[in-house]
Write a protein that holds these residues in place. Sequence first.
Motif, PDB file in Angstrom:
ATOM      1  N   HIS A  20       0.896  -1.396   0.042  1.00  0.00           N
ATOM      2  CA  HIS A  20      -0.005   0.005   0.042  1.00  0.00           C
ATOM      3  C   HIS A  20       0.932   1.298   0.065  1.00  0.00           C
ATOM      4  N   TYR A  21       0.506   2.019  -1.050  1.00  0.00           N
ATOM      5  CA  TYR A  21       1.360   3.318  -1.058  1.00  0.00           C
ATOM      6  C   TYR A  21       0.499   4.408  -0.367  1.00  0.00           C
ATOM      7  N   LEU A  22       1.185   5.273   0.448  1.00  0.00           N
ATOM      8  CA  LEU A  22       0.685   6.318   1.132  1.00  0.00           C
ATOM      9  C   LEU A  22       1.261   7.664   0.664  1.00  0.00           C
ATOM     10  N   PRO A  23       0.300   8.329  -0.305  1.00  0.00           N
ATOM     11  CA  PRO A  23       0.804   9.515  -0.962  1.00  0.00           C
ATOM     12  C   PRO A  23       1.217  10.783   0.096  1.00  0.00           C
ATOM     13  N   ALA A  24       0.451  10.803   0.984  1.00  0.00           N
ATOM     14  CA  ALA A  24       0.710  11.998   1.769  1.00  0.00           C
ATOM     15  C   ALA A  24       2.215  11.827   2.507  1.00  0.00           C
ATOM     16  N   LEU A  25       2.670  10.688   2.706  1.00  0.00           N
ATOM     17  CA  LEU A  25       3.947  10.216   3.351  1.00  0.00           C
ATOM     18  C   LEU A  25       4.954  10.093   2.083  1.00  0.00           C
ATOM     19  N   GLN A  26       4.526  10.029   0.987  1.00  0.00           N
ATOM     20  CA  GLN A  26       5.238   9.450  -0.140  1.00  0.00           C
ATOM     21  C   GLN A  26       6.141   8.009   0.354  1.00  0.00           C
ATOM     22  N   ALA A  27       5.455   7.485   1.040  1.00  0.00           N
ATOM     23  CA  ALA A  27       5.995   6.201   1.692  1.00  0.00           C
ATOM     24  C   ALA A  27       5.130   4.928   1.157  1.00  0.00           C
ATOM     25  N   ALA A  28       5.608   3.673   1.424  1.00  0.00           N
ATOM     26  CA  ALA A  28       4.754   2.242   1.150  1.00  0.00           C
ATOM     27  C   ALA A  28       4.979   1.347   2.456  1.00  0.00           C
TER      28      ALA A  28
ATOM     29  N   TRP B 288       8.689  -1.082   5.979  1.00  0.00           N
ATOM     30  CA  TRP B 288       8.418   0.208   5.715  1.00  0.00           C
ATOM     31  C   TRP B 288       9.386   0.920   4.620  1.00  0.00           C
ATOM     32  N   TYR B 289       8.881   1.542   3.402  1.00  0.00           N
ATOM     33  CA  TYR B 289       9.573   1.928   2.373  1.00  0.00           C
ATOM     34  C   TYR B 289       9.604   3.587   2.454  1.00  0.00           C
ATOM     35  N   GLN B 290      10.581   4.159   3.054  1.00  0.00           N
ATOM     36  CA  GLN B 290      10.701   5.793   2.978  1.00  0.00           C
ATOM     37  C   GLN B 290      11.443   6.384   2.203  1.00  0.00           C
ATOM     38  N   PRO B 291      11.287   7.249   1.320  1.00  0.00           N
ATOM     39  CA  PRO B 291      12.246   7.919   0.572  1.00  0.00           C
ATOM     40  C   PRO B 291      12.576   9.075   1.664  1.00  0.00           C
TER      41      PRO B 291
ATOM     42  N   LEU C 235      14.963   4.300   2.780  1.00  0.00           N
ATOM     43  CA  LEU C 235      15.165   3.507   3.909  1.00  0.00           C
ATOM     44  C   LEU C 235      14.144   2.484   4.072  1.00  0.00           C
ATOM     45  N   GLN C 236      14.451   1.308   4.495  1.00  0.00           N
ATOM     46  CA  GLN C 236      13.381   0.045   4.480  1.00  0.00           C
ATOM     47  C   GLN C 236      13.684  -0.773   5.910  1.00  0.00           C
ATOM     48  N   PRO C 237      13.178  -0.168   6.941  1.00  0.00           N
ATOM     49  CA  PRO C 237      12.888  -1.033   8.413  1.00  0.00           C
ATOM     50  C   PRO C 237      12.097  -1.998   8.057  1.00  0.00           C
ATOM     51  N   SER C 238      12.591  -3.142   8.835  1.00  0.00           N
ATOM     52  CA  SER C 238      11.464  -4.411   8.444  1.00  0.00           C
ATOM     53  C   SER C 238      11.336  -5.152   9.831  1.00  0.00           C
ATOM     54  N   LEU C 239      10.611  -5.971  10.160  1.00  0.00           N
ATOM     55  CA  LEU C 239      10.205  -6.875  11.149  1.00  0.00           C
ATOM     56  C   LEU C 239       9.457  -8.189  10.970  1.00  0.00           C
ATOM     57  N   ARG C 240      10.287  -9.218  11.394  1.00  0.00           N
ATOM     58  CA  ARG C 240       9.504 -10.377  11.111  1.00  0.00           C
ATOM     59  C   ARG C 240       9.486 -11.319  12.204  1.00  0.00           C
ATOM     60  N   TYR C 241       8.215 -11.972  12.507  1.00  0.00           N
ATOM     61  CA  TYR C 241       7.946 -13.046  13.423  1.00  0.00           C
ATOM     62  C   TYR C 241       7.592 -14.270  12.796  1.00  0.00           C
TER      63      TYR C 241
ATOM     64  N   VAL D 175      12.049 -13.981  15.825  1.00  0.00           N
ATOM     65  CA  VAL D 175      12.223 -12.550  15.649  1.00  0.00           C
ATOM     66  C   VAL D 175      13.440 -11.946  14.720  1.00  0.00           C
ATOM     67  N   THR D 176      13.164 -11.506  13.465  1.00  0.00           N
ATOM     68  CA  THR D 176      14.190 -10.970  12.601  1.00  0.00           C
ATOM     69  C   THR D 176      13.934  -9.293  12.581  1.00  0.00           C
ATOM     70  N   VAL D 177      14.604  -8.308  12.861  1.00  0.00           N
ATOM     71  CA  VAL D 177      14.933  -7.096  12.619  1.00  0.00           C
ATOM     72  C   VAL D 177      15.737  -6.741  11.668  1.00  0.00           C
ATOM     73  N   GLY D 178      15.425  -5.773  10.702  1.00  0.00           N
ATOM     74  CA  GLY D 178      16.387  -5.293   9.799  1.00  0.00           C
ATOM     75  C   GLY D 178      16.350  -3.934   9.296  1.00  0.00           C
ATOM     76  N   LEU D 179      17.241  -3.628   8.646  1.00  0.00           N
ATOM     77  CA  LEU D 179      17.221  -2.079   8.116  1.00  0.00           C
ATOM     78  C   LEU D 179      17.979  -2.215   6.865  1.00  0.00           C
ATOM     79  N   LYS D 180      17.504  -1.567   5.832  1.00  0.00           N
ATOM     80  CA  LYS D 180      18.012  -1.455   4.471  1.00  0.00           C
ATOM     81  C   LYS D 180      18.052   0.158   3.884  1.00  0.00           C
ATOM     82  N   ALA D 181      19.298   0.487   3.752  1.00  0.00           N
ATOM     83  CA  ALA D 181      19.370   1.799   3.367  1.00  0.00           C
ATOM     84  C   ALA D 181      19.916   1.839   1.605  1.00  0.00           C
ATOM     85  N   SER D 182      19.257   2.716   0.711  1.00  0.00           N
ATOM     86  CA  SER D 182      19.701   2.444  -0.836  1.00  0.00           C
ATOM     87  C   SER D 182      20.044   4.040  -0.939  1.00  0.00           C
ATOM     88  N   TRP D 183      21.220   3.977  -1.740  1.00  0.00           N
ATOM     89  CA  TRP D 183      21.501   5.475  -2.228  1.00  0.00           C
ATOM     90  C   TRP D 183      21.485   5.393  -3.559  1.00  0.00           C
ATOM     91  N   HIS D 184      20.602   6.245  -4.275  1.00  0.00           N
ATOM     92  CA  HIS D 184      20.611   6.359  -5.654  1.00  0.00           C
ATOM     93  C   HIS D 184      21.550   7.577  -6.305  1.00  0.00           C
TER      94      HIS D 184
END
Length: 376
Positions: free
Chosen positions: A239-247, A270-273, A280-286, A320-329
């Motif tokens: 789901h894309y959230l236009p107000a936050l420009q995030a997904a 969460w995908y946040q420009p 930035l892409q923080p993630s949580l998995r159970y 439980v898995t926690v993660g963070l991905k940072a992408s630089w264009h």
Amino acid sequence: MQLTPSPQADHANSHPLGLLAAAAMALMPATAQAVAPPDGTSVTVSYLSYQDYDAQRDRMQVHAPQLHLRTALGERFGLEMAATVETMSGASPEFHNALSGASGKGIADRRRAADAKLSHYFDRVVLGLGLAYSDEDDYRSRGAGLDVQWLSEDQNTTLVAGLGSSSDHISATDRPLIQQRRHGKEAMLGLTQVLSPVAIVQSNLTYSRGHGYFSDSYKALDRRPDSRHQLAWLTRYRHYLPALQAAVHLDYRYYRDSWGVRAHSLETSWYQPVGERWLLQPSLRYHSQGAARFYSDRFPPARFNTLYSADSRLGALGAVTVGLKASWHYSAQTTVALQAEHYQQRASWHAGGQGSTAMMPFKANWLSLGLGHRFE
């Protein structure tokens, strides 16, 4: 999108065929996509570092450079290829429970793996043929898969179906008399549906069955059934959230097999420009699973010459898995990505009750660095 394998995966428990899953993953666009070959050529080079450990000691280390290529071949064909070399070292526990601890056996191995997929694009249909192999000192696997994708006229619905087959040879470096075979078949059905301009859902069902050698050749007294039927249902919502420009991404996976293992996995990310160049892409998995019918915390077993395994990968546990991905264009064609994940597994985290009580806590870390470039 990338699926992170469980750090507990091994030859005896995992199904090596990933071709159909890869086909399903390709159907996860942010918006509707046309059925067309890749636009230009994309090359990604990455490096993965993995370390796991328990209360007693550091266990396994894995270092893996990887290469991925995606390109068009003319107007109607597309080709994807991937290759990796994994260098593994460390000490592996012989029985995987608190009673036996680690064996202290030194492990040094190198795995070479590659896969390729050739796709033919019609107006609204794609046919894909994939081949894969994996080779190391005590394990060889060969696999092939065939899938078909169909896109509706309004480009809002995609259907996929696939079949696959694998053949494995299992041995043991310290037991030359062990020379075993395993064969597997797999079928997959999937649906991707655009719900609105900002929402999309995918659901697929995978069934596999294998027969042959499933026991762990390095674990004393380990004796498992000579067949295994597996069923997995995976659903993803984007789901894309236009107000936050995030997904926001939500994933749920249900798994069951003929050994009695039942598992549920829930993941959110969460995908946040950030600015014009960062993502930035923080993630949580159970993950929670029940034990196989023949799993036991007791060692040695109460009865010999029966089905038995003290391998915690078949026990009742939660993780439980926690993660963070940072992408630089760096540019429209070049991206640099750094990803870190931390995994913890405990019997007490098992959903719905106490897990396998003799199981020791288990931890693992991933760190990967990747560079991708698209040639126009």
